[in-house]
Design a protein around this motif. Sequence first.
Motif, PDB file in Angstrom:
ATOM      1  N   HIS A  17      13.492 -54.394   3.940  1.00 54.13           N
ATOM      2  CA  HIS A  17      14.129 -54.908   2.706  1.00 54.13           C
ATOM      3  C   HIS A  17      15.314 -55.822   3.040  1.00 54.13           C
ATOM      4  O   HIS A  17      16.258 -55.925   2.263  1.00 54.13           O
ATOM      5  CB  HIS A  17      14.616 -53.767   1.798  1.00 54.13           C
ATOM      6  CG  HIS A  17      13.542 -52.834   1.343  1.00 54.13           C
ATOM      7  ND1 HIS A  17      13.639 -52.106   0.181  1.00 54.13           N
ATOM      8  CD2 HIS A  17      12.328 -52.516   1.866  1.00 54.13           C
ATOM      9  CE1 HIS A  17      12.553 -51.360   0.029  1.00 54.13           C
ATOM     10  NE2 HIS A  17      11.744 -51.593   1.046  1.00 54.13           N
ATOM     11  N   HIS A  20       7.915 -51.900  -4.885  1.00 47.16           N
ATOM     12  CA  HIS A  20       8.390 -50.563  -5.226  1.00 47.16           C
ATOM     13  C   HIS A  20       8.431 -50.288  -6.728  1.00 47.16           C
ATOM     14  O   HIS A  20       9.457 -49.829  -7.266  1.00 47.16           O
ATOM     15  CB  HIS A  20       9.747 -50.297  -4.563  1.00 47.16           C
ATOM     16  CG  HIS A  20       9.636 -50.083  -3.084  1.00 47.16           C
ATOM     17  ND1 HIS A  20       8.940 -49.027  -2.548  1.00 47.16           N
ATOM     18  CD2 HIS A  20      10.091 -50.802  -2.033  1.00 47.16           C
ATOM     19  CE1 HIS A  20       8.981 -49.091  -1.231  1.00 47.16           C
ATOM     20  NE2 HIS A  20       9.657 -50.174  -0.888  1.00 47.16           N
ATOM     21  N   ASP A  36       3.989 -51.844   0.176  1.00 46.82           N
ATOM     22  CA  ASP A  36       4.960 -51.056  -0.590  1.00 46.82           C
ATOM     23  C   ASP A  36       5.022 -51.562  -2.026  1.00 46.82           C
ATOM     24  O   ASP A  36       6.088 -51.904  -2.560  1.00 46.82           O
ATOM     25  CB  ASP A  36       6.352 -51.046   0.065  1.00 46.82           C
ATOM     26  CG  ASP A  36       6.495 -49.926   1.094  1.00 46.82           C
ATOM     27  OD1 ASP A  36       5.477 -49.262   1.391  1.00 46.82           O
ATOM     28  OD2 ASP A  36       7.608 -49.709   1.605  1.00 46.82           O
ATOM     29  N   ASP A  93       7.480 -55.194  -0.672  1.00 46.49           N
ATOM     30  CA  ASP A  93       8.368 -54.117  -1.137  1.00 46.49           C
ATOM     31  C   ASP A  93       8.756 -54.263  -2.615  1.00 46.49           C
ATOM     32  O   ASP A  93       9.926 -54.379  -2.954  1.00 46.49           O
ATOM     33  CB  ASP A  93       9.591 -54.026  -0.215  1.00 46.49           C
ATOM     34  CG  ASP A  93       9.178 -53.679   1.202  1.00 46.49           C
ATOM     35  OD1 ASP A  93       9.030 -52.480   1.500  1.00 46.49           O
ATOM     36  OD2 ASP A  93       8.923 -54.615   2.001  1.00 46.49           O
ATOM     37  N   HIS A 139       9.254 -54.271   4.841  1.00 46.67           N
ATOM     38  CA  HIS A 139       9.627 -52.927   5.279  1.00 46.67           C
ATOM     39  C   HIS A 139      11.128 -52.626   5.326  1.00 46.67           C
ATOM     40  O   HIS A 139      11.553 -51.608   4.809  1.00 46.67           O
ATOM     41  CB  HIS A 139       8.992 -52.621   6.639  1.00 46.67           C
ATOM     42  CG  HIS A 139       9.032 -51.172   7.041  1.00 46.67           C
ATOM     43  ND1 HIS A 139       8.726 -50.152   6.163  1.00 46.67           N
ATOM     44  CD2 HIS A 139       9.322 -50.576   8.233  1.00 46.67           C
ATOM     45  CE1 HIS A 139       8.833 -48.989   6.803  1.00 46.67           C
ATOM     46  NE2 HIS A 139       9.200 -49.217   8.046  1.00 46.67           N
ATOM     47  N   HIS A 190       4.891 -46.556   1.839  1.00 49.77           N
ATOM     48  CA  HIS A 190       4.943 -45.842   0.557  1.00 49.77           C
ATOM     49  C   HIS A 190       3.565 -45.807  -0.112  1.00 49.77           C
ATOM     50  O   HIS A 190       3.219 -44.816  -0.758  1.00 49.77           O
ATOM     51  CB  HIS A 190       5.988 -46.472  -0.378  1.00 49.77           C
ATOM     52  CG  HIS A 190       7.388 -46.123   0.008  1.00 49.77           C
ATOM     53  ND1 HIS A 190       8.174 -45.223  -0.702  1.00 49.77           N
ATOM     54  CD2 HIS A 190       8.142 -46.528   1.063  1.00 49.77           C
ATOM     55  CE1 HIS A 190       9.344 -45.107  -0.104  1.00 49.77           C
ATOM     56  NE2 HIS A 190       9.361 -45.896   0.965  1.00 49.77           N
ATOM     57  N   HIS A 215       2.996 -55.043   7.191  1.00 47.10           N
ATOM     58  CA  HIS A 215       4.129 -54.498   6.438  1.00 47.10           C
ATOM     59  C   HIS A 215       5.360 -54.239   7.321  1.00 47.10           C
ATOM     60  O   HIS A 215       6.458 -54.694   7.022  1.00 47.10           O
ATOM     61  CB  HIS A 215       3.736 -53.198   5.733  1.00 47.10           C
ATOM     62  CG  HIS A 215       4.872 -52.590   4.971  1.00 47.10           C
ATOM     63  ND1 HIS A 215       5.404 -53.174   3.839  1.00 47.10           N
ATOM     64  CD2 HIS A 215       5.629 -51.477   5.186  1.00 47.10           C
ATOM     65  CE1 HIS A 215       6.424 -52.452   3.392  1.00 47.10           C
ATOM     66  NE2 HIS A 215       6.578 -51.416   4.192  1.00 47.10           N
TER      67      HIS A 215
HETATM   68 ZN    ZN Z   1       9.698 -50.592   1.300  1.00 48.19          ZN
END
Ligand code: ZN
Length: 241
Positions: free
Chosen positions: A151, A10, A36, A8, A149, A63, A115
Motif C-alpha cells: 500500500h 479492500h 486484494d 489493494d 501489497h 486477503h 500482488h
Molecule cells: Zn492489501
Amino acid sequence: MRYGIFSDIHSNLEALERVIEELETQKVDSYICLGDIVGYGANPNECVERVQGVAELCVAGNHDYGVLGKTTVDNFSGRAKEAVLWTQKILKKKNREFLNGLPLTQKRDGTLFVHASPRDPESWIYLITMSEGMLAFVRFQEKICFVGHSHYPLIFTQGKKGFGYFQKESFVLNPETRYIVNVGSVGQPRDQDPRAAFTLYDTETQEVQIIRVPYDVETAQTKIRKAGLPPSLADRLAAGE
Ligand code: ZN
C-alpha cells in the motif's frame, strides 16, 4: 497501449469508483488489477463485481486468498482477521468463485504482474526494503514488474550501476534498467496520503505515472462503522495509514 494498473481495493467501493472514473478520463486501453479486492471495507461483493467487469487481467492477493481459506490468516492483525471473517459471511458464491479462479501472476507485453513479490508470490513478502528488492529481481525475467501489497508507492530499479529505489509521481523507463513498481493502494493507502492511488503505464512513450485522486472517504467510513467492522478500519482511511 495504455495500461491502468490498480491494487489493494479492500472492499472500498467509493475509492474504486473514483479510480475507474479517472481511468476512463485518461483513456486507458486495458485495466489490470493486482489483487486484494476484498478485506477491511464494507463492499466486497460490489468491488469484486466491478473489478470483474472492467479488468482484463487480475491476480490474487493475500486477503482474497485469506477469505477463501487458501492462505493462513494467522499472521493477520486482529482487525484484519475480523474483516476476513465478516467478508466470508457476506461474499456471494459467484464472487467467491471469481476470486478462486485468480492466478498468482500474469504476464503481458514483456511485463509481469503480481500482488506481493515475484520472489515467491504465495509467501506474500513485503517489498519495502532494498535487500528484498534485490532478491526479487533475480526471480523474474521481464523488464518491468508491477506489484501492490504494501500500500506504499515505491519503485525499485536494477541497472548497470546496481540496484536502487525511488519515489516519483512520473518517470520514463530507461531502456537499460529493470523496474519493480509498487502501484499504491486504491482503498487503503498507507503513506499518510488518504487519496486513492493507481498507476498508468504507456508502452509507447514508456512513461509510468503514479496518480492520486481524492474520493468520498466519509461515505466509506460510515459504511464500515454501520457494518460493525472494527471502527479503526474507518479511522485509518482519513489518515492514510
Ligand atoms: Zn492489501
